[in-house]
Design a protein around this motif. Structure first.
Motif, mmCIF file in Angstrom:
data_model
loop_
_atom_site.group_PDB
_atom_site.id
_atom_site.type_symbol
_atom_site.label_atom_id
_atom_site.label_comp_id
_atom_site.label_asym_id
_atom_site.label_seq_id
_atom_site.Cartn_x
_atom_site.Cartn_y
_atom_site.Cartn_z
ATOM 1 N N LEU A 38 0.804 -1.226 0.000
ATOM 2 C CA LEU A 38 0.000 0.000 0.000
ATOM 3 C C LEU A 38 0.841 1.283 0.000
ATOM 4 C CD1 LEU A 38 -2.713 -1.136 2.558
ATOM 5 C CD2 LEU A 38 -2.873 -1.073 0.064
ATOM 6 N N LYS A 39 2.142 1.135 -0.158
ATOM 7 C CA LYS A 39 3.033 2.286 -0.091
ATOM 8 C C LYS A 39 2.684 3.344 -1.144
ATOM 9 C CE LYS A 39 7.892 3.424 0.401
ATOM 10 N NZ LYS A 39 9.262 2.874 0.452
ATOM 11 N N GLN A 40 2.487 2.915 -2.385
ATOM 12 C CA GLN A 40 2.190 3.861 -3.462
ATOM 13 C C GLN A 40 0.872 4.585 -3.194
ATOM 14 O OE1 GLN A 40 4.289 4.749 -5.707
ATOM 15 N NE2 GLN A 40 2.965 6.076 -6.911
ATOM 16 N N ALA A 41 -0.144 3.849 -2.759
ATOM 17 C CA ALA A 41 -1.445 4.464 -2.450
ATOM 18 C C ALA A 41 -1.301 5.488 -1.330
ATOM 19 C CB ALA A 41 -2.463 3.402 -2.074
ATOM 20 N N GLY A 42 -0.470 5.169 -0.349
ATOM 21 C CA GLY A 42 -0.237 6.107 0.744
ATOM 22 C C GLY A 42 0.435 7.386 0.276
ATOM 23 N N LYS A 43 1.292 7.269 -0.728
ATOM 24 C CA LYS A 43 1.980 8.443 -1.258
ATOM 25 C C LYS A 43 1.094 9.274 -2.183
ATOM 26 C CE LYS A 43 6.715 6.702 -1.118
ATOM 27 N NZ LYS A 43 7.900 6.361 -1.920
ATOM 28 N N THR A 44 0.348 8.593 -3.075
ATOM 29 C CA THR A 44 -0.403 9.315 -4.103
ATOM 30 C C THR A 44 -1.811 9.705 -3.676
ATOM 31 O OG1 THR A 44 -1.329 7.299 -5.093
ATOM 32 C CG2 THR A 44 0.826 8.072 -5.925
ATOM 33 N N ASP A 45 -2.381 8.975 -2.724
ATOM 34 C CA ASP A 45 -3.763 9.198 -2.293
ATOM 35 C C ASP A 45 -4.739 8.973 -3.454
ATOM 36 O OD1 ASP A 45 -5.692 9.762 -0.350
ATOM 37 O OD2 ASP A 45 -5.713 11.897 -0.821
ATOM 38 N N GLU A 46 -4.410 8.024 -4.342
ATOM 39 C CA GLU A 46 -5.228 7.723 -5.513
ATOM 40 C C GLU A 46 -5.832 6.325 -5.400
ATOM 41 O OE1 GLU A 46 -6.070 9.698 -7.999
ATOM 42 O OE2 GLU A 46 -4.855 11.368 -7.244
ATOM 43 N N LEU A 47 -7.111 6.221 -5.701
ATOM 44 C CA LEU A 47 -7.828 4.946 -5.651
ATOM 45 C C LEU A 47 -7.212 3.913 -6.591
ATOM 46 C CD1 LEU A 47 -10.182 3.293 -4.512
ATOM 47 C CD2 LEU A 47 -11.636 4.295 -6.285
ATOM 48 N N ASP A 48 -6.701 4.356 -7.729
ATOM 49 C CA ASP A 48 -6.097 3.433 -8.693
ATOM 50 C C ASP A 48 -4.857 2.726 -8.147
ATOM 51 O OD1 ASP A 48 -8.023 3.975 -10.579
ATOM 52 O OD2 ASP A 48 -6.804 5.450 -11.659
ATOM 53 N N ASP A 49 -4.286 3.233 -7.061
ATOM 54 C CA ASP A 49 -3.073 2.652 -6.490
ATOM 55 C C ASP A 49 -3.364 1.710 -5.318
ATOM 56 O OD1 ASP A 49 -1.377 3.907 -8.306
ATOM 57 O OD2 ASP A 49 -1.286 5.725 -7.081
ATOM 58 N N THR A 50 -4.625 1.370 -5.125
ATOM 59 C CA THR A 50 -4.988 0.461 -4.038
ATOM 60 C C THR A 50 -6.075 -0.479 -4.524
ATOM 61 O OG1 THR A 50 -5.569 0.323 -1.684
ATOM 62 C CG2 THR A 50 -6.736 1.991 -3.007
ATOM 63 N N VAL A 51 -6.662 -1.218 -3.618
ATOM 64 C CA VAL A 51 -7.764 -2.120 -3.927
ATOM 65 C C VAL A 51 -9.071 -1.391 -3.628
ATOM 66 C CG1 VAL A 51 -8.868 -4.287 -3.276
ATOM 67 C CG2 VAL A 51 -6.376 -4.159 -3.412
ATOM 68 N N ASN A 52 -9.956 -1.371 -4.589
ATOM 69 C CA ASN A 52 -11.232 -0.693 -4.436
ATOM 70 C C ASN A 52 -12.161 -1.554 -3.574
ATOM 71 O OD1 ASN A 52 -13.926 0.197 -4.884
ATOM 72 N ND2 ASN A 52 -13.292 1.204 -6.764
ATOM 73 N N TYR A 53 -12.499 -1.070 -2.387
ATOM 74 C CA TYR A 53 -13.336 -1.835 -1.444
ATOM 75 C C TYR A 53 -14.707 -2.144 -2.019
ATOM 76 C CZ TYR A 53 -9.981 0.625 1.607
ATOM 77 O OH TYR A 53 -8.864 1.169 2.157
ATOM 78 N N ALA A 54 -15.251 -1.218 -2.797
ATOM 79 C CA ALA A 54 -16.564 -1.439 -3.407
ATOM 80 C C ALA A 54 -16.518 -2.622 -4.373
ATOM 81 C CB ALA A 54 -17.047 -0.181 -4.122
ATOM 82 N N LYS A 55 -15.418 -2.780 -5.093
ATOM 83 C CA LYS A 55 -15.269 -3.917 -6.003
ATOM 84 C C LYS A 55 -15.110 -5.218 -5.220
ATOM 85 C CE LYS A 55 -13.386 -1.524 -10.018
ATOM 86 N NZ LYS A 55 -12.219 -1.389 -10.913
ATOM 87 N N VAL A 56 -14.424 -5.157 -4.091
ATOM 88 C CA VAL A 56 -14.291 -6.337 -3.232
ATOM 89 C C VAL A 56 -15.687 -6.796 -2.800
ATOM 90 C CG1 VAL A 56 -13.461 -7.202 -1.002
ATOM 91 C CG2 VAL A 56 -11.982 -5.752 -2.406
ATOM 92 N N TYR A 57 -16.499 -5.855 -2.356
ATOM 93 C CA TYR A 57 -17.866 -6.168 -1.939
ATOM 94 C C TYR A 57 -18.662 -6.790 -3.087
ATOM 95 C CZ TYR A 57 -22.627 -5.633 -0.236
ATOM 96 O OH TYR A 57 -23.924 -5.879 0.132
#
Length: 120
Positions: A38-57
């Motif tokens: 999750l390092k990149q997501a933490g740096k960029t604050d962009e949804l594309d750099d993490t796992v979308n929780y809504a898609k997981v659901y």
């Protein structure tokens, strides 16, 4: 490894060994832990750099509310497989499927299985 927790999801499904379970259905609870970087997501604050929780659901909903299985072990296995397929950055996936008030002899609050799967 960093972890994303998506817990307490509830769905209505028709899984079970007994015919009445397949006919009447019941509530199932699902908890998922996704291990990823999750390092990149933490740096960029962009949804594309993490796992979308809504898609997981959505993935979980489609499986639990879809095809009936006899065993919650099969439900968990299919959930883990589909989540690993859907999210290429996830290295490990832990899935817990809870069946509250199972229709088996005795007094049970719930039964559950938990599996952990990873990329081979």
């Amino acid at each position: 490894m960093d972890k994303i927790y998506v817990t307490g999801m509830e769905f209505w499904g028709y899984h079970g060994v007994y015919p009445e379970e397949n006919k009447l259905g019941q509530r199932f609870r699902v908890d998922v832990i996704l291990e990823t970087d999750l390092k990149q997501a933490g740096k960029t604050d962009e949804l594309d750099d993490t796992v979308n929780y809504a898609k997981v659901y959505t993935v979980c909903k489609e499986i639990v509310e879809g095809k009936p299985y006899k065993l919650i072990e099969a439900v968990a296995e299919n959930l883990a497989s589909e989540l690993l397929k859907e999210f290429s950055t996830v290295l490990y996936c832990t899935v817990k499927v809870v069946k509250p008030d199972p229709p088996i002899p005795g007094h049970y609050k719930s039964v559950a299985v938990e599996i952990k799967r990873g990329r081979t």
